[in-house]
Design a protein around this motif. Structure first.
Motif, PDB file in Angstrom:
ATOM      1  N   ALA A   1       0.849  -1.185   0.000  1.00 19.81           N
ATOM      2  CA  ALA A   1       0.000   0.000   0.000  1.00 19.81           C
ATOM      3  C   ALA A   1       0.888   1.241   0.000  1.00 19.81           C
ATOM      4  O   ALA A   1       2.092   1.168   0.211  1.00 19.81           O
ATOM      5  CB  ALA A   1      -0.893  -0.012   1.224  1.00 19.81           C
ATOM      6  N   GLU A   2       0.243   2.370  -0.230  1.00 20.48           N
ATOM      7  CA  GLU A   2       0.968   3.643  -0.323  1.00 20.48           C
ATOM      8  C   GLU A   2       1.831   3.891   0.905  1.00 20.48           C
ATOM      9  O   GLU A   2       2.982   4.267   0.811  1.00 20.48           O
ATOM     10  CB  GLU A   2      -0.066   4.778  -0.473  1.00 20.48           C
TER      11      GLU A   2
ATOM     12  N   LEU B   1       6.721  -1.983  -3.770  1.00 16.28           N
ATOM     13  CA  LEU B   1       6.222  -1.375  -5.003  1.00 16.28           C
ATOM     14  C   LEU B   1       4.850  -0.811  -4.723  1.00 16.28           C
ATOM     15  O   LEU B   1       3.962  -1.541  -4.292  1.00 16.28           O
ATOM     16  CB  LEU B   1       6.078  -2.439  -6.085  1.00 16.28           C
ATOM     17  N   ARG B   2       4.693   0.465  -4.968  1.00 15.30           N
ATOM     18  CA  ARG B   2       3.425   1.091  -4.627  1.00 15.30           C
ATOM     19  C   ARG B   2       2.328   0.586  -5.558  1.00 15.30           C
ATOM     20  O   ARG B   2       2.440   0.722  -6.768  1.00 15.30           O
ATOM     21  CB  ARG B   2       3.577   2.611  -4.735  1.00 15.30           C
ATOM     22  N   PHE B   3       1.300  -0.006  -4.965  1.00 21.38           N
ATOM     23  CA  PHE B   3       0.172  -0.487  -5.747  1.00 21.38           C
ATOM     24  C   PHE B   3      -0.691   0.702  -6.155  1.00 21.38           C
ATOM     25  O   PHE B   3      -0.949   1.573  -5.326  1.00 21.38           O
ATOM     26  CB  PHE B   3      -0.660  -1.458  -4.894  1.00 21.38           C
ATOM     27  N   PRO B   4      -1.189   0.790  -7.371  1.00 24.00           N
ATOM     28  CA  PRO B   4      -1.058  -0.162  -8.468  1.00 24.00           C
ATOM     29  C   PRO B   4      -0.043   0.279  -9.520  1.00 24.00           C
ATOM     30  O   PRO B   4      -0.175  -0.070 -10.676  1.00 24.00           O
ATOM     31  CB  PRO B   4      -2.466  -0.154  -9.057  1.00 24.00           C
TER      32      PRO B   4
ATOM     33  N   GLY C   1      -7.879  19.680  -8.424  1.00 19.48           N
ATOM     34  CA  GLY C   1      -8.734  18.573  -8.867  1.00 19.48           C
ATOM     35  C   GLY C   1      -7.965  17.269  -8.918  1.00 19.48           C
ATOM     36  O   GLY C   1      -8.471  16.203  -8.526  1.00 19.48           O
ATOM     37  N   TYR C   2      -6.728  17.359  -9.382  1.00 24.85           N
ATOM     38  CA  TYR C   2      -5.873  16.173  -9.453  1.00 24.85           C
ATOM     39  C   TYR C   2      -5.627  15.622  -8.044  1.00 24.85           C
ATOM     40  O   TYR C   2      -5.687  14.415  -7.801  1.00 24.85           O
ATOM     41  CB  TYR C   2      -4.551  16.535 -10.125  1.00 24.85           C
ATOM     42  N   GLU C   3      -5.377  16.561  -7.144  1.00 25.80           N
ATOM     43  CA  GLU C   3      -5.124  16.169  -5.749  1.00 25.80           C
ATOM     44  C   GLU C   3      -6.347  15.452  -5.165  1.00 25.80           C
ATOM     45  O   GLU C   3      -6.223  14.413  -4.510  1.00 25.80           O
ATOM     46  CB  GLU C   3      -4.827  17.429  -4.944  1.00 25.80           C
ATOM     47  N   ALA C   4      -7.531  16.001  -5.459  1.00 24.79           N
ATOM     48  CA  ALA C   4      -8.763  15.387  -4.955  1.00 24.79           C
ATOM     49  C   ALA C   4      -8.945  13.995  -5.562  1.00 24.79           C
ATOM     50  O   ALA C   4      -9.335  13.047  -4.855  1.00 24.79           O
ATOM     51  CB  ALA C   4      -9.964  16.272  -5.302  1.00 24.79           C
ATOM     52  N   ALA C   5      -8.661  13.864  -6.853  1.00 25.22           N
ATOM     53  CA  ALA C   5      -8.810  12.558  -7.506  1.00 25.22           C
ATOM     54  C   ALA C   5      -7.829  11.548  -6.909  1.00 25.22           C
ATOM     55  O   ALA C   5      -8.185  10.387  -6.675  1.00 25.22           O
ATOM     56  CB  ALA C   5      -8.581  12.697  -9.007  1.00 25.22           C
ATOM     57  N   THR C   6      -6.620  12.009  -6.648  1.00 28.46           N
ATOM     58  CA  THR C   6      -5.613  11.122  -6.053  1.00 28.46           C
ATOM     59  C   THR C   6      -6.072  10.637  -4.682  1.00 28.46           C
ATOM     60  O   THR C   6      -5.977   9.451  -4.358  1.00 28.46           O
ATOM     61  CB  THR C   6      -4.267  11.873  -5.907  1.00 28.46           C
TER      62      THR C   6
ATOM     63  N   LEU D   1      -9.423   3.160  -2.550  1.00 21.86           N
ATOM     64  CA  LEU D   1      -9.781   2.100  -3.490  1.00 21.86           C
ATOM     65  C   LEU D   1      -8.569   1.206  -3.767  1.00 21.86           C
ATOM     66  O   LEU D   1      -8.669  -0.022  -3.728  1.00 21.86           O
ATOM     67  CB  LEU D   1     -10.289   2.712  -4.798  1.00 21.86           C
ATOM     68  N   PHE D   2      -7.432   1.834  -4.005  1.00 21.05           N
ATOM     69  CA  PHE D   2      -6.216   1.056  -4.262  1.00 21.05           C
ATOM     70  C   PHE D   2      -5.869   0.197  -3.051  1.00 21.05           C
ATOM     71  O   PHE D   2      -5.535  -0.983  -3.171  1.00 21.05           O
ATOM     72  CB  PHE D   2      -5.030   1.987  -4.572  1.00 21.05           C
TER      73      PHE D   2
END
Lengths: 428, 360
Positions: free
Chosen positions: A155-156, A169-172, B43-48, B54-55
């Protein structure tokens, strides 16, 4: 067991459960319960034991503390309140140990289960293997007596980061594009083992703490370690490292109001490239294709850098570069051009042949036939920045080229030049 | 489990991915349309930030599934699945998921997959899975009415506006587990999990001291209503557990655990009433379950217990039988070890043939 200890059966029950959990964790570390049969990437007992070494030792330490608590409670007059307080600390300690073990287990399992066929959803299925090869290369060029490092997906922000010497390795982000950043992960893992680098970090932290208004020592140490890892990464991986870091990691604005030090990191990277290559082609390429877009991004967001900290980072880059030069072997530097070793000129030639191919002019007959991993990664990044629309195609070409490198290495020794004066050594 | 992962979880993840991809596409369009760069970066920061959970969840679930398929869980996840399936069937809750190993017990709304904590792979930790299912029930359990179905948890939140919602969800999950699994959940919490030392002092919204109070309160009501034939026995066992908890509490605080608390009494009454309306009697701890548990307890204490494939019964009954035997065993660690082994044999027998490589 004395009468006093038996006064609190719940506490005794808890200690027994903790002891049991730690015992199971040790069993896993000892591979006693390891029923995983790794198909794609077999993990030998040595590698497994190295990965779990610290977790195992921590579990044993916690078990000893449980025993100490029992003894103190029974014989040394420890009161119930104190015993419960110590139990609480032991619970947290055990949780961390078990979590680290679980993270490693899951990482190993997932690493082995990445689909092997190219049509699958993980196009870079060999990414762990590539990662380990880069870590191995870093080892050879830096500290050949260190044990090789394994790589697992994580994970991060893995909680158990400090408990296992392993590349995460940072997923994904399992792609060819993030591979140059393995040098950064490598540096973060092995800095503790390399006395000169650790001393350099301590010196710089001391220097920065003498400022009028220094941030906390922890923040300063983190910033310095990160910047030194960036210098190391750029030195070993060349412009590809700076490209991967700037294009995929750094942000020109403070994230959620928290200053991550990305502007200083970028300054460190650009200063390192400048010092490494002067006015040669790699530096010109980075200036035109990386630094300019970064500065445009900064202008666009009206980012106001702390000039003092930027200068501090640039000065440190110069010092750090000297230390990295002294700490690594001759072939460690990714050269602009060299008679031997890996260098930008060949990467550029490879990249140009790929660009010709993608430009619809067919395969380039002058494409280099012999190349090495660092050259492939630099060729990939150069191609991507020159022709952004063909990014996916370049990723495919880079994967194929990396595979070729590894197959050649597997076929015979000596493809990667030995570092100056270094002899192959047994792992310890 | 691999198949279940693709059948049930993949659709949810895919939907979330599509939503996030839409967010990214909108961002790209804004960038192409000349939107201010600083706003695009925000916006990019919010999406990240939106992608991170989820990841993490995908990674954790995938790792958990592989670890389970490699039988690193010693087969405990299959028993947990069976326990949760029993509860879902009796309580009419739709939870088409499974359990996997994790670093901590957890339920996440993102995938609904429940984690079983590694390395707690013993039968004593199983009831905690029911608590995690309780978090799912907080969102999904419905109370049938003449018109639209009502959510007992939302009603509870509305009825107790002064209580923190996060804490209420925790109490709700506790009460759900106490009602469906019975004393076994309370025993696990009070004897193995809750911290008397930290109770009420750590600033958590639902401190262990209060959770213990609520758990016991809800369970006493359930016993009084549903375990009439065996009420004396069940109550005596609850008293035994409460006494042990109280002794630990006294040892660390000087005073015993609180015996009366108006706020918590109100909470207990509301919780019990709401869950009672939503859970049929067949889903709640009751006479027949306690009777079976009493039958099992002496067998589980025996030296030569052999549970055959015809063992019959439910995991809930087996868990309560195991805890009754555990309380009977007292501080004798040898006897407790035997109960642990026998209980595991029984649960494996309930599941059918023991999978290869599964430990007992």
């Amino acid at each position: 067991m004395s009468d006093r200890a038996s006064l609190d059966p719940i506490l005794e029950e808890r200690l027994r459960a903790l002891d049991r959990d730690l015992g199971r964790t040790i069993d896993v570390c000892d591979a006693k319960t390891r029923d995983l049969e790794f198909q794609q990437y077999p993990v030998d007992a040595d590698a497994w034991n190295r990965a779990f070494k610290t977790v195992r030792a921590s579990a044993h330490t916690a078990q000893q503390r449980i025993e100490d608590l029992r003894t103190d409670f029974a014989e040394e007059g420890e009161d119930a309140r104190g015993a419960w307080r110590r139990h609480q600390l032991l619970t947290a300690e055990t949780r961390d140990v078990c979590r680290a073990c679980m993270e490693l287990l899951g990482g190993f399992a997932l690493r082995d289960h990445m689909p092997a066929d190219k049509s699958a959803r993980f196009p870079d299925q060999k990414i762990c293997h590539f990662t380990e090869k880069i870590a191995e290369l870093c080892n050879e060029l830096t500290t050949p007596d260190l044990n090789p490092l394994l790589a697992i997906p994580a994970a991060e922000d893995p909680l158990a980061e400090t408990m296992a010497r392993i590349i995460r390795l940072r997923f994904p982000e399992w792609t060819i594009w993030t591979l140059p950043l393995v040098a950064y992960e490598y540096a973060r893992v092995v800095f503790d083992d390399i006395e000169q680098l650790q001393a350099a970090i301590d010196d710089e932290v001391r220097r920065r703490m003498e400022d009028d208004e220094p941030p906390s020592q922890k923040d300063v140490a983190l910033a310095v370690t990160t910047q030194l890892a960036d210098v190391f990464g750029t030195y070993v991986m060349g412009p590809a490292y700076a490209c991967a870091a700037v294009m995929l990691r750094l942000e020109p604005i403070a994230s959620d109001g928290v200053e991550k030090g990305d502007l200083e990191r970028a300054a460190t990277l650009f200063a390192t490239v400048q010092r490494l290559y002067g006015d040669e082609d790699p530096a010109v390429f980075v200036k035109e294709n990386l630094r300019r877009p970064w500065e445009l991004a900064l202008e666009g967001v009206e980012s106001t850098a702390d000039e003092k900290r930027i200068k501090q980072a640039e000065r440190f880059a110069a010092r750090a570069l000297r230390i990295v030069e002294r700490t690594t072997y001759a072939d460690a530097k990714f050269e602009s051009y060299a008679e031997t070793g890996e260098h930008w000129a060949r990467a550029k030639k490879l990249s140009e042949s790929w660009c010709i191919e993608q430009g619809g002019k067919g395969a380039d007959p002058n494409a280099p036939k012999r190349f090495r991993l660092r050259e492939v990664l630099n060729a990939a990044w150069r191609s991507r920045l020159m022709m952004p629309g063909s990014r996916e195609d370049f990723a495919g070409l880079a994967r194929e080229a990396s595979d070729t490198v590894f197959q050649r290495e597997a076929a015979g020794p000596g493809e990667i030049p030995r570092p100056k004066g270094a002899q192959p050594q047994a792992v310890r | 489990v691999e198949a279940d992962l693709h059948t049930w979880v993949a659709a949810r993840v895919r939907l979330r991915v599509e939503n996030l991809q839409g967010q990214v596409a909108a961002l790209e369009a804004a960038l192409d349309g000349g939107q201010r760069l600083d706003l695009c970066w925000r916006g990019y920061e919010a999406a990240t930030l939106a992608c991170e959970p989820l990841f993490e969840e995908c990674l954790a679930v995938r790792q958990g599934v592989i670890a389970r398929e490699a039988q690193l869980d010693s087969g405990i996840c299959a028993i947990a699945d069976r326990l949760l399936a029993e509860i879902c069937e009796d309580a009419d809750i739709s939870w088409r998921r499974f359990t996997v190993l994790g670093a901590a017990e957890a339920y996440t709304h993102l995938t609904d997959v429940i984690r079983v904590r590694f390395p707690d792979l013993s039968v004593w930790d199983l009831p905690v899975a029911a608590h995690e299912l309780g978090h799912h029930a907080a969102m999904k359990l419905e109370r049938p009415t003449q018109g639209l179905a009502q959510s007992p948890f939302r009603e509870l939140v509305a009825a107790l506006p002064d209580e923190c919602e996060q804490a209420l969800e925790e109490y709700f999950a506790d009460a759900f587990a106490a009602l469906t699994v019975g004393p076994a959940y309370t025993c696990t919490c009070l004897l193995m999990r809750f911290e008397p030392h930290a109770a009420g002092e750590d600033g958590t919204p639902a401190p262990d001291r209060d959770r213990a109070y609520v758990l016991l309160g809800v369970l006493r009501r359930a016993v009084a209503e549903g375990v009439r034939t065996h009420e004396a026995h069940a109550s005596a066992k609850l008293d035994q557990v409460a006494h042990l908890w109280d002794a630990s509490f006294r040892a660390t605080h000087g005073d015993g655990a609180p015996q009366a608390d108006e706020r918590l009494d109100r909470l207990v009454a509301r919780l019990y009433a709401k869950l009672r309306e939503a859970l049929p009697s067949s889903a709640r701890y009751r006479d027949s379950v306690h009777e079976r548990a009493r039958e099992l307890a002496p067998k589980l204490l025996g030296p030569n217990y052999m549970a055959g494939p015809d063992a019959g019964g439910t995991v809930v009954e087996a868990l309560n039988g195991a805890w009754l035997a555990h309380l009977e065993a007292g501080p004798d660690s040898g006897l407790r070890g035997r109960v642990t082994r026998n209980a595991r044999r029984l649960m494996d027998a309930l599941l059918g043939p023991v999978p290869a490589g599964s430990a007992t």
